[in-house]
Design a protein around this motif. Sequence first.
Motif, mmCIF file in Angstrom:
data_model
loop_
_atom_site.group_PDB
_atom_site.id
_atom_site.type_symbol
_atom_site.label_atom_id
_atom_site.label_comp_id
_atom_site.label_asym_id
_atom_site.label_seq_id
_atom_site.Cartn_x
_atom_site.Cartn_y
_atom_site.Cartn_z
ATOM 1 N N GLY A 145 -4.563 8.386 -3.893
ATOM 2 C CA GLY A 145 -5.296 9.521 -3.340
ATOM 3 C C GLY A 145 -6.458 9.066 -2.484
ATOM 4 O O GLY A 145 -6.644 7.861 -2.236
ATOM 5 N N PRO A 146 -7.280 10.004 -2.034
ATOM 6 C CA PRO A 146 -8.390 9.673 -1.140
ATOM 7 C C PRO A 146 -9.361 8.630 -1.698
ATOM 8 O O PRO A 146 -9.925 7.854 -0.935
ATOM 9 N N MET A 147 -9.537 8.594 -3.040
ATOM 10 C CA MET A 147 -10.455 7.610 -3.614
ATOM 11 C C MET A 147 -10.057 6.191 -3.197
ATOM 12 O O MET A 147 -10.906 5.338 -2.943
ATOM 13 N N TYR A 148 -8.752 5.957 -3.110
ATOM 14 C CA TYR A 148 -8.252 4.615 -2.843
ATOM 15 C C TYR A 148 -8.119 4.329 -1.351
ATOM 16 O O TYR A 148 -8.444 3.232 -0.902
ATOM 17 N N TYR A 149 -7.635 5.315 -0.573
ATOM 18 C CA TYR A 149 -7.543 4.991 0.865
ATOM 19 C C TYR A 149 -8.894 5.038 1.558
ATOM 20 O O TYR A 149 -9.092 4.380 2.577
ATOM 21 N N LEU A 150 -9.854 5.761 0.977
ATOM 22 C CA LEU A 150 -11.207 5.704 1.539
ATOM 23 C C LEU A 150 -11.844 4.346 1.239
ATOM 24 O O LEU A 150 -12.511 3.762 2.089
ATOM 25 N N THR A 151 -11.625 3.844 0.020
ATOM 26 C CA THR A 151 -12.204 2.556 -0.374
ATOM 27 C C THR A 151 -11.536 1.398 0.369
ATOM 28 O O THR A 151 -12.189 0.639 1.090
ATOM 29 N N LYS A 152 -10.217 1.274 0.209
ATOM 30 C CA LYS A 152 -9.506 0.115 0.758
ATOM 31 C C LYS A 152 -9.276 0.230 2.261
ATOM 32 O O LYS A 152 -9.376 -0.755 2.993
ATOM 33 N N GLY A 153 -8.960 1.450 2.714
ATOM 34 C CA GLY A 153 -8.684 1.649 4.137
ATOM 35 C C GLY A 153 -9.907 1.411 5.004
ATOM 36 O O GLY A 153 -9.845 0.696 6.010
ATOM 37 N N LEU A 154 -11.038 2.000 4.591
ATOM 38 C CA LEU A 154 -12.255 1.826 5.393
ATOM 39 C C LEU A 154 -12.792 0.401 5.284
ATOM 40 O O LEU A 154 -13.411 -0.104 6.221
ATOM 41 N N LYS A 155 -12.521 -0.263 4.142
ATOM 42 C CA LYS A 155 -12.917 -1.671 4.015
ATOM 43 C C LYS A 155 -12.174 -2.514 5.050
ATOM 44 O O LYS A 155 -12.741 -3.436 5.656
ATOM 45 N N LEU B 292 -17.958 7.563 0.143
ATOM 46 C CA LEU B 292 -17.079 8.719 0.367
ATOM 47 C C LEU B 292 -16.104 8.888 -0.792
ATOM 48 O O LEU B 292 -15.827 10.007 -1.232
ATOM 49 N N ALA B 293 -15.568 7.767 -1.317
ATOM 50 C CA ALA B 293 -14.606 7.828 -2.422
ATOM 51 C C ALA B 293 -15.258 8.380 -3.686
ATOM 52 O O ALA B 293 -14.662 9.207 -4.397
ATOM 53 N N ALA B 294 -16.479 7.939 -3.980
ATOM 54 C CA ALA B 294 -17.188 8.411 -5.179
ATOM 55 C C ALA B 294 -17.505 9.896 -5.068
ATOM 56 O O ALA B 294 -17.348 10.658 -6.025
ATOM 57 N N VAL B 295 -17.944 10.312 -3.886
ATOM 58 C CA VAL B 295 -18.250 11.734 -3.652
ATOM 59 C C VAL B 295 -16.984 12.566 -3.823
ATOM 60 O O VAL B 295 -16.994 13.621 -4.477
ATOM 61 N N PHE B 296 -15.879 12.098 -3.251
ATOM 62 C CA PHE B 296 -14.613 12.820 -3.381
ATOM 63 C C PHE B 296 -14.204 12.932 -4.846
ATOM 64 O O PHE B 296 -13.759 13.996 -5.299
ATOM 65 N N ALA B 297 -14.329 11.838 -5.602
ATOM 66 C CA ALA B 297 -13.934 11.835 -7.016
ATOM 67 C C ALA B 297 -14.713 12.882 -7.815
ATOM 68 O O ALA B 297 -14.141 13.597 -8.650
ATOM 69 N N VAL B 298 -16.011 12.991 -7.555
ATOM 70 C CA VAL B 298 -16.844 13.993 -8.240
ATOM 71 C C VAL B 298 -16.344 15.395 -7.900
ATOM 72 O O VAL B 298 -16.195 16.259 -8.785
ATOM 73 N N PHE B 299 -16.072 15.632 -6.626
ATOM 74 C CA PHE B 299 -15.629 16.958 -6.191
ATOM 75 C C PHE B 299 -14.262 17.322 -6.775
ATOM 76 O O PHE B 299 -14.032 18.466 -7.161
ATOM 77 N N VAL B 300 -13.352 16.352 -6.828
ATOM 78 C CA VAL B 300 -12.000 16.665 -7.323
ATOM 79 C C VAL B 300 -12.023 16.952 -8.827
ATOM 80 O O VAL B 300 -11.257 17.790 -9.312
ATOM 81 N N ILE B 301 -12.923 16.309 -9.562
ATOM 82 C CA ILE B 301 -13.067 16.607 -10.998
ATOM 83 C C ILE B 301 -13.584 18.035 -11.178
ATOM 84 O O ILE B 301 -13.039 18.815 -11.972
ATOM 85 N N GLY B 302 -14.634 18.382 -10.434
ATOM 86 C CA GLY B 302 -15.188 19.737 -10.512
ATOM 87 C C GLY B 302 -14.170 20.789 -10.114
ATOM 88 O O GLY B 302 -14.043 21.842 -10.755
ATOM 89 N N GLY B 303 -13.422 20.503 -9.050
ATOM 90 C CA GLY B 303 -12.399 21.436 -8.585
ATOM 91 C C GLY B 303 -11.285 21.618 -9.593
ATOM 92 O O GLY B 303 -10.744 22.708 -9.754
ATOM 93 N N SER B 304 -10.953 20.536 -10.324
ATOM 94 C CA SER B 304 -9.856 20.626 -11.304
ATOM 95 C C SER B 304 -10.243 21.506 -12.490
ATOM 96 O O SER B 304 -9.416 22.252 -13.012
ATOM 97 N N PHE B 305 -11.500 21.443 -12.917
ATOM 98 C CA PHE B 305 -11.943 22.271 -14.040
ATOM 99 C C PHE B 305 -12.096 23.744 -13.643
ATOM 100 O O PHE B 305 -11.875 24.636 -14.453
ATOM 101 N N GLY B 306 -12.473 23.976 -12.410
ATOM 102 C CA GLY B 306 -12.741 25.352 -11.979
ATOM 103 C C GLY B 306 -11.577 26.006 -11.272
ATOM 104 O O GLY B 306 -10.764 26.707 -11.868
#
Length: 531
Positions: free
Chosen positions: A199-209, A220-234
Amino acid sequence: MKKYLLSLFALLLPLLNFAQEAQEMGIDEKIDQVFGDLTGWFVTAIFYQIDFGGGVKVFWVLFPLILGATYFTFYFKGINFTGFFTSVNIVRGKYDDIDHHESLVGAGDSTPGGDNIETIAVEDHEGEVSHFQALTAALSATVGLGNIAGVAIAVSIGGAGATFWMIVAGLLGMASKFVECTLGVKYRDIDENGTVFGGPMYYLTKGLKSKGLGGLGKVLAAVFAVFVIGGSFGGGNMFQVNQAAQLFEHMTGGEESFISGYRWAFGLVMAILVGIVIIGGIKKIAKVTDKIVPFMVVIYVAASLFVIFANYDMIGDAFVQIFNGAFNPEGVAGGAIGVLVQGFRRAAFSNEAGVGSASIAHSAVKTKYAASEGMVALLEPFIDTVVVCTMTALVLVITGNVTSANAGLSDADAILLTSGAFESVISWFPYVLTVAVVLFAFSTMISWSYYGYQGWAYLFGRTKKVEYIYKVLFCLFVIVGASISLGSVIGFSDAMIFAMMVPNMIGLVILAPKVKAEMKKFMNAIKAGKA
């Protein structure tokens, strides 16, 4: 001692005040109010509307979604159209022979700190799901209440013409899905057990590297991970079960319903069913969704076609209304731009193209070519928006339910509007629709649990303890979501889902050349007829 007692009292005073106010207001309302006060700024920022005058207000989040989709459509030379039949053939298994899994170098990049190329084939793992299962798992998270209730809201506000722009947005969104799901496979991680993390966590980390932007990628990956967790609960959990419980209660007698006052029990049953599925991971989820999703879509489309052809004499007029309304709307808020906005908004909110969520499910596919799964993914917005949403809109237009009097409906009321439109032709269909909505909600929850867990694992690790903590929490939120009405919580979680678009779209634009290279590799393999 006095100092400690005073400090303790100072800490307890706000809690005592909260308890007193909660008793007076009702605990639901008080929690809603407090949560709204704490998170209102975030919701306002994400769903800020730019006022263009004349009654036209546009959510700013639509601009990067639409502009990004348009850019990818041109950059990849209309892959959403030229690649359509290739995509269908991949799902059918026509190219399985060139995608044979042996110990060969295939899709994927090396894990940070590792020596091996990250691919299922090299590591002697087949992956977890087939192309078809990955498609249905991702579809189950998008085909749902938005297709039934959201479309009713769009055509009520924007008129029949909103349908035209909804279709256009769906077609453009196919390109965004292609890009993000190709990257999802290319940069996925696979552990020693063959479990895929992508998912985006990995292609943002490895791809942008790989582009020399490692620091930006990590943020960007950490921010996305926080948002996807919040979105999954809500939005991927509480909202779904809450709306399903509301409709189920309405169709079984309203206030006289046997679940009235016991909606927590409805939530408990759903939580147990969700728990049984999600404990098994993506393989179990895919085995459920590859049966539920096709069944739901076929039933819904068949019923829509029955209503449409039962009023065959009105089909021509419906299309005239849709086309004329798209360019020459009469009496619709905001004129032509307002109609366009309603159509684009509903399509974007329905198929989530550009949000990045679907790439998490598609990452788990059995394939050697990253672009092959990107091609499969572009079918999602077509099925979700161009087919299912359009069917709903046609039913509403033909049965005369497109009126400004219905503008401003809540999702729960909008579902009843769609249900009534079907009922006018098929008297018993509202009961079938109720079952479909519960199944839609169930399939959406199990897919979003997988999305949220992937973000959770990225931040907190991949141990079994971490996994089960997330899954237990997710099931508890199912019960909470069914039991209470927390408008602010739902608003916040929806905002988190669309906030995912910001880090994701930045990565998609930067990494588009990588996707083009993957596409060329796969198309050359097809032409050569061998891997």
